[in-house]
Design a protein around this motif. Structure first.
Motif, PDB file in Angstrom:
ATOM      1  N   SER A 162      30.335  36.529  50.218  1.00  0.00           N
ATOM      2  CA  SER A 162      31.274  36.742  51.322  1.00  0.00           C
ATOM      3  C   SER A 162      32.692  36.850  50.789  1.00  0.00           C
ATOM      4  O   SER A 162      33.089  36.094  49.897  1.00  0.00           O
ATOM      5  CB  SER A 162      31.174  35.610  52.349  1.00  0.00           C
ATOM      6  N   VAL A 163      33.447  37.811  51.338  1.00  0.00           N
ATOM      7  CA  VAL A 163      34.838  38.026  50.960  1.00  0.00           C
ATOM      8  C   VAL A 163      35.669  38.003  52.242  1.00  0.00           C
ATOM      9  O   VAL A 163      35.353  38.712  53.205  1.00  0.00           O
ATOM     10  CB  VAL A 163      35.037  39.365  50.226  1.00  0.00           C
ATOM     11  N   THR A 164      36.735  37.198  52.254  1.00  0.00           N
ATOM     12  CA  THR A 164      37.537  36.993  53.457  1.00  0.00           C
ATOM     13  C   THR A 164      39.010  37.195  53.151  1.00  0.00           C
ATOM     14  O   THR A 164      39.498  36.806  52.088  1.00  0.00           O
ATOM     15  CB  THR A 164      37.317  35.568  54.007  1.00  0.00           C
ATOM     16  N   ALA A 165      39.706  37.796  54.111  1.00  0.00           N
ATOM     17  CA  ALA A 165      41.164  37.866  54.086  1.00  0.00           C
ATOM     18  C   ALA A 165      41.662  37.264  55.385  1.00  0.00           C
ATOM     19  O   ALA A 165      41.209  37.665  56.469  1.00  0.00           O
ATOM     20  CB  ALA A 165      41.644  39.310  53.946  1.00  0.00           C
TER      21      ALA A 165
ATOM     22  N   LYS B 138      31.813  45.588  47.695  1.00  0.00           N
ATOM     23  CA  LYS B 138      30.718  46.351  47.108  1.00  0.00           C
ATOM     24  C   LYS B 138      30.342  45.738  45.752  1.00  0.00           C
ATOM     25  O   LYS B 138      31.185  45.268  45.003  1.00  0.00           O
ATOM     26  CB  LYS B 138      31.121  47.817  46.877  1.00  0.00           C
ATOM     27  N   MET B 139      29.036  45.774  45.451  1.00  0.00           N
ATOM     28  CA  MET B 139      28.547  45.436  44.110  1.00  0.00           C
ATOM     29  C   MET B 139      28.174  46.724  43.402  1.00  0.00           C
ATOM     30  O   MET B 139      27.630  47.648  44.009  1.00  0.00           O
ATOM     31  CB  MET B 139      27.331  44.525  44.189  1.00  0.00           C
TER      32      MET B 139
ATOM     33  N   GLU C 116      21.598  39.181  34.256  1.00  0.00           N
ATOM     34  CA  GLU C 116      22.310  40.464  34.263  1.00  0.00           C
ATOM     35  C   GLU C 116      23.676  40.299  34.924  1.00  0.00           C
ATOM     36  O   GLU C 116      23.910  39.361  35.699  1.00  0.00           O
ATOM     37  CB  GLU C 116      21.502  41.528  35.004  1.00  0.00           C
ATOM     38  N   ARG C 117      24.567  41.254  34.629  1.00  0.00           N
ATOM     39  CA  ARG C 117      25.926  41.240  35.161  1.00  0.00           C
ATOM     40  C   ARG C 117      26.210  42.519  35.940  1.00  0.00           C
ATOM     41  O   ARG C 117      25.637  43.565  35.661  1.00  0.00           O
ATOM     42  CB  ARG C 117      26.942  41.062  34.032  1.00  0.00           C
ATOM     43  N   ALA C 118      27.114  42.378  36.922  1.00  0.00           N
ATOM     44  CA  ALA C 118      27.532  43.527  37.725  1.00  0.00           C
ATOM     45  C   ALA C 118      28.959  43.281  38.177  1.00  0.00           C
ATOM     46  O   ALA C 118      29.483  42.158  38.103  1.00  0.00           O
ATOM     47  CB  ALA C 118      26.601  43.728  38.914  1.00  0.00           C
ATOM     48  N   THR C 119      29.608  44.345  38.652  1.00  0.00           N
ATOM     49  CA  THR C 119      31.003  44.250  39.096  1.00  0.00           C
ATOM     50  C   THR C 119      31.072  44.168  40.612  1.00  0.00           C
ATOM     51  O   THR C 119      30.470  44.996  41.325  1.00  0.00           O
ATOM     52  CB  THR C 119      31.811  45.465  38.621  1.00  0.00           C
ATOM     53  N   LEU C 120      31.769  43.153  41.103  1.00  0.00           N
ATOM     54  CA  LEU C 120      32.059  43.025  42.530  1.00  0.00           C
ATOM     55  C   LEU C 120      33.462  43.571  42.775  1.00  0.00           C
ATOM     56  O   LEU C 120      34.433  43.106  42.161  1.00  0.00           O
ATOM     57  CB  LEU C 120      31.993  41.555  42.963  1.00  0.00           C
ATOM     58  N   THR C 121      33.576  44.575  43.657  1.00  0.00           N
ATOM     59  CA  THR C 121      34.864  45.170  44.008  1.00  0.00           C
ATOM     60  C   THR C 121      35.082  45.001  45.503  1.00  0.00           C
ATOM     61  O   THR C 121      34.163  45.240  46.297  1.00  0.00           O
ATOM     62  CB  THR C 121      34.896  46.665  43.652  1.00  0.00           C
TER      63      THR C 121
ATOM     64  N   PHE D   9      51.140  40.992  52.691  1.00  0.00           N
ATOM     65  CA  PHE D   9      50.772  42.383  52.932  1.00  0.00           C
ATOM     66  C   PHE D   9      51.797  43.012  53.864  1.00  0.00           C
ATOM     67  O   PHE D   9      52.352  42.339  54.744  1.00  0.00           O
ATOM     68  CB  PHE D   9      49.394  42.472  53.600  1.00  0.00           C
ATOM     69  N   THR D  10      52.034  44.307  53.663  1.00  0.00           N
ATOM     70  CA  THR D  10      52.864  45.066  54.593  1.00  0.00           C
ATOM     71  C   THR D  10      51.975  45.968  55.444  1.00  0.00           C
ATOM     72  O   THR D  10      50.807  46.211  55.102  1.00  0.00           O
ATOM     73  CB  THR D  10      53.895  45.920  53.835  1.00  0.00           C
ATOM     74  N   ASP D  11      52.533  46.430  56.503  1.00  0.00           N
ATOM     75  CA  ASP D  11      51.809  47.286  57.448  1.00  0.00           C
ATOM     76  C   ASP D  11      51.194  48.487  56.726  1.00  0.00           C
ATOM     77  O   ASP D  11      51.904  49.256  56.078  1.00  0.00           O
ATOM     78  CB  ASP D  11      52.790  47.753  58.528  1.00  0.00           C
ATOM     79  N   GLY D  12      49.861  48.621  56.776  1.00  0.00           N
ATOM     80  CA  GLY D  12      49.166  49.748  56.174  1.00  0.00           C
ATOM     81  C   GLY D  12      48.843  49.582  54.708  1.00  0.00           C
ATOM     82  O   GLY D  12      48.229  50.479  54.099  1.00  0.00           O
ATOM     83  N   GLN D  13      49.207  48.460  54.120  1.00  0.00           N
ATOM     84  CA  GLN D  13      48.984  48.270  52.684  1.00  0.00           C
ATOM     85  C   GLN D  13      47.517  47.991  52.387  1.00  0.00           C
ATOM     86  O   GLN D  13      46.820  47.310  53.134  1.00  0.00           O
ATOM     87  CB  GLN D  13      49.840  47.114  52.166  1.00  0.00           C
ATOM     88  N   THR D  14      47.055  48.511  51.241  1.00  0.00           N
ATOM     89  CA  THR D  14      45.693  48.293  50.764  1.00  0.00           C
ATOM     90  C   THR D  14      45.754  47.701  49.355  1.00  0.00           C
ATOM     91  O   THR D  14      46.572  48.133  48.534  1.00  0.00           O
ATOM     92  CB  THR D  14      44.908  49.616  50.747  1.00  0.00           C
ATOM     93  N   ALA D  15      44.900  46.725  49.101  1.00  0.00           N
ATOM     94  CA  ALA D  15      44.828  46.116  47.768  1.00  0.00           C
ATOM     95  C   ALA D  15      43.366  46.005  47.357  1.00  0.00           C
ATOM     96  O   ALA D  15      42.522  45.613  48.163  1.00  0.00           O
ATOM     97  CB  ALA D  15      45.486  44.740  47.768  1.00  0.00           C
ATOM     98  N   THR D  16      43.063  46.354  46.120  1.00  0.00           N
ATOM     99  CA  THR D  16      41.691  46.338  45.623  1.00  0.00           C
ATOM    100  C   THR D  16      41.587  45.370  44.441  1.00  0.00           C
ATOM    101  O   THR D  16      42.465  45.336  43.565  1.00  0.00           O
ATOM    102  CB  THR D  16      41.249  47.746  45.188  1.00  0.00           C
ATOM    103  N   TYR D  17      40.493  44.602  44.425  1.00  0.00           N
ATOM    104  CA  TYR D  17      40.248  43.606  43.395  1.00  0.00           C
ATOM    105  C   TYR D  17      38.836  43.782  42.863  1.00  0.00           C
ATOM    106  O   TYR D  17      37.947  44.264  43.571  1.00  0.00           O
ATOM    107  CB  TYR D  17      40.393  42.188  43.963  1.00  0.00           C
ATOM    108  N   SER D  18      38.624  43.368  41.616  1.00  0.00           N
ATOM    109  CA  SER D  18      37.272  43.420  41.062  1.00  0.00           C
ATOM    110  C   SER D  18      37.081  42.287  40.070  1.00  0.00           C
ATOM    111  O   SER D  18      38.038  41.819  39.435  1.00  0.00           O
ATOM    112  CB  SER D  18      36.983  44.772  40.387  1.00  0.00           C
TER     113      SER D  18
END
Length: 572
Positions: free
Chosen positions: A154-157, A61-62, A70-75, A131-140
């Motif tokens: 584009s964001v890839t895991a 998300k932006m 201009e600047r914005a945050t990518l999460t 990553f472990t089973d069910g784990q969530t990680a958020t970056y910005s």
């Protein structure tokens, strides 16, 4: 040729149950396997109807749309359904954006993109972690716009980029404006894009083929006026010639084949006049000749319109606008002359993927037998809905009779052909598509149901044949070999309830790359004929129908099935 028979869904269901109950020739029962954990929608922004499933999900998300400077945050958030080490998480910015602050823990690099819609240097921030089973990680991170225009982030895991189930990607589409008022999320479809010169190397066909199957020109008007390439211009006439092309994701020029092409006279005193029409040829070429009489000047003021519609398939927006492009005007073309419009392509680079979707459908058309999709009954056009920022994919809609592609899907011609094949089956089966339980989500290598395995496996076999490529390929670059897996292949379930096994069996029947117990290489025609003659609801039923059509269902043919773990009585 026997006409297909309509079968009510209730009858289909009972037929499927009966076949499942009795088996065929003592085929071994499919062992129950552990539940598949990798059932996440890989893209947080993409439709839940998307057929793909993954061990990971990415949601990007932006914070806002942004203008130049201009600047914005990518999460972005990554969710794992399984435990995996060595997962690479990367976020790519297009050339008109840059990192001000990278996400914590990432390193920065760059890579060169030759894709028309974001040609240039991509700014990449990435990291590798477990990553472990069910784990969530958020970056910005903080992003700045440095130039106006469309932008695709584009964001890839991925735990293994070569494996689709181990890779997930999400995209953010926005338009960077010169001013805040001109900035927006999404990329608008420019309906007045026009054409621009193609200046690259000689365009190369998507697939090299000796076939030259064109849709019927009679579906267009006025067909009688269409000139042949190289034909001499008779007295009182003139011609327009040139080529129509597009540029693919790798920056390679491709001929745009089987597009509707029309010559028009620009008339300032009233409506423009259609002079001649036809289809672009196998090098993207056209040569249209017409009566050059013009009551207001010495000759016609000619322009060319290229339309992604030939009566048998078309590419359009969700609201029904068919992609088309108008050239500049060659003023007052004189009698007995030919106006050369040169090498042209769509004027908006964000439209190139739409042209690629049209081209993948042309490859499918050109390499399946018959004069139309449905060789027995009425032939319905394949309708492809695509937009440069679409998250509505990837699937075929039984209700709408149309293919829904996400923005990036045309990066894989095989993905496009797969969805087009669902449309063909629905047409051939007279809108009585087989029941396919346990099919959403579905996994190429895992058990689903006899109906799901047949409909999906068939739609994986067709692209393998028309592209001469036994791999299923996804837009993100992941791939899966459908032919080589056999008994004991790691991760694969066995038997006719596994779509990848059905696809592999059909590939082994039809191709000449024989291995193991595969002894047959009969080409596409026999399978296609049985498909056209009957409404097979499962692979077992297709096999019965194949026998009734007089095609080989003996031990040699059974060996090709057995190589893909489908045992309908193979004796060795």
């Amino acid at each position: 040729m026997t006409k297909k028979v309509r079968i009510a869904r209730a009858t289909v269901a009972s037929t499927v149950l009966a076949l499942a109950a009795i088996g065929l020739s003592g085929a071994p029962a499919q062992a129950r396997t552990p539940a598949d954990a990798c059932v996440l929608n890989p893209s947080g922004s993409q439709s839940s109807l998307n057929e793909a499933r993954s061990c990971f999900s990415v949601d990007a998300k932006m914070s806002r749309a942004l203008a130049v400077k201009e600047r914005a945050t990518l999460t972005f958030t990554v969710t794992a359904a399984v435990t995996r080490a060595g997962v690479k998480v990367s976020a790519e910015l297009p050339p008109n954006l840059r990192w001000v602050t990278r996400p914590a823990g990432t390193s920065q690099s760059s890579r060169l993109s030759r894709a028309p819609h974001r040609r240039g240097e991509l700014q990449v921030a990435d990291l590798t972690r477990s990553f472990t089973d069910g784990q969530t990680a958020t970056y910005s991170g903080v992003v700045e716009a440095i130039a106006a225009g469309p932008a695709e982030i584009s964001v890839t895991a991925s735990a293994d980029p070569s494996q689709a189930r181990q890779t997930a990607t999400d995209h953010v589409f926005l338009t960077v404006g010169a001013t805040p008022a001109a900035s927006r999320f999404g990329i608008a479809v420019n309906q007045n894009a026009g054409t621009t010169p193609y200046r690259g190397a000689t365009p190369q066909p998507l697939v090299t083929s000796t076939n030259r199957k064109q849709p019927a020109v009679a579906t267009l008007r006025p067909a009688a006026q269409v000139g042949r390439l190289g034909a001499a211009s008779p007295g009182g006439t003139a011609c327009a010639t040139g080529t129509w092309n597009y540029t693919d994701k790798n920056g390679v020029g491709r001929p745009a084949i089987s597009w509707r092409v029309e010559a028009w006279d620009r008339d300032s005193s009233g409506g423009d006049d259609l002079l001649a029409s036809g289809l672009t040829g196998f090098s993207g070429e056209y040569n249209l000749c017409f009566d050059n009489t013009d009551g207001t000047s010495a000759g016609q003021d000619v322009y060319i319109r290229f339309t992604a519609d030939n009566g048998n398939w078309r590419v359009q927006t969700r609201d029904g606008w068919i992609y088309n492009y108008v050239s500049g005007v060659d003023g007052e073309v004189l009698d007995n002359t030919t106006a050369d419009f040169g090498w042209l392509q769509p004027g908006d680079p964000t439209h190139m993927r739409g042209a690629a979707a049209f081209a993948a459908t042309q490859v499918t058309w050109n390499n399946v037998p018959g004069a139309c999709w449905d060789m027995v009954g009425p032939c319905r056009a394949v309708v492809i809905l695509w937009q440069p920022d679409s998250n509505d994919g990837t699937y075929y809609s039984l209700a709408g009779n149309d293919v829904h592609l996400a923005a990036v899907d045309p990066d894989s011609g095989i993905t496009v052909s797969h969805e087009v094949t669902h449309s063909i089956m629905d047409d051939v089966y007279e809108d009585n598509f087989p029941s396919a339980p346990n099919c959403n989500p579905h996994n190429i290598i895992k058990v689903s149901s006899t109906g799901c395995a047949w409909t999906e496996g068939f739609a994986e076999w067709v692209p393998a044949m028309v592209f001469n490529d036994p791999f299923f390929r996804w837009p993100n670059g992941s791939s899966l070999n459908l032919e080589s897996p056999t008994w004991g292949s790691s991760g694969w379930d066995n038997g006719p309830t596994v779509e990848g096994r059905v696809a592999g069996a059909l590939i082994d029947l039809s191709d000449t790359n024989n291995e193991g117990t595969d002894r047959v290489g009969e080409g596409i025609s026999n399978i296609w004929t049985t498909f056209q003659n009957h409404r097979s609801a499962t692979f077992a039923q297709f096999w019965s129908h194949r026998g009734s059509d007089g095609f080989d269902v003996g031990n040699n043919a059974l060996g090709s099935l057995f190589q893909s773990t489908i045992d309908f009585g193979f004796t060795g």
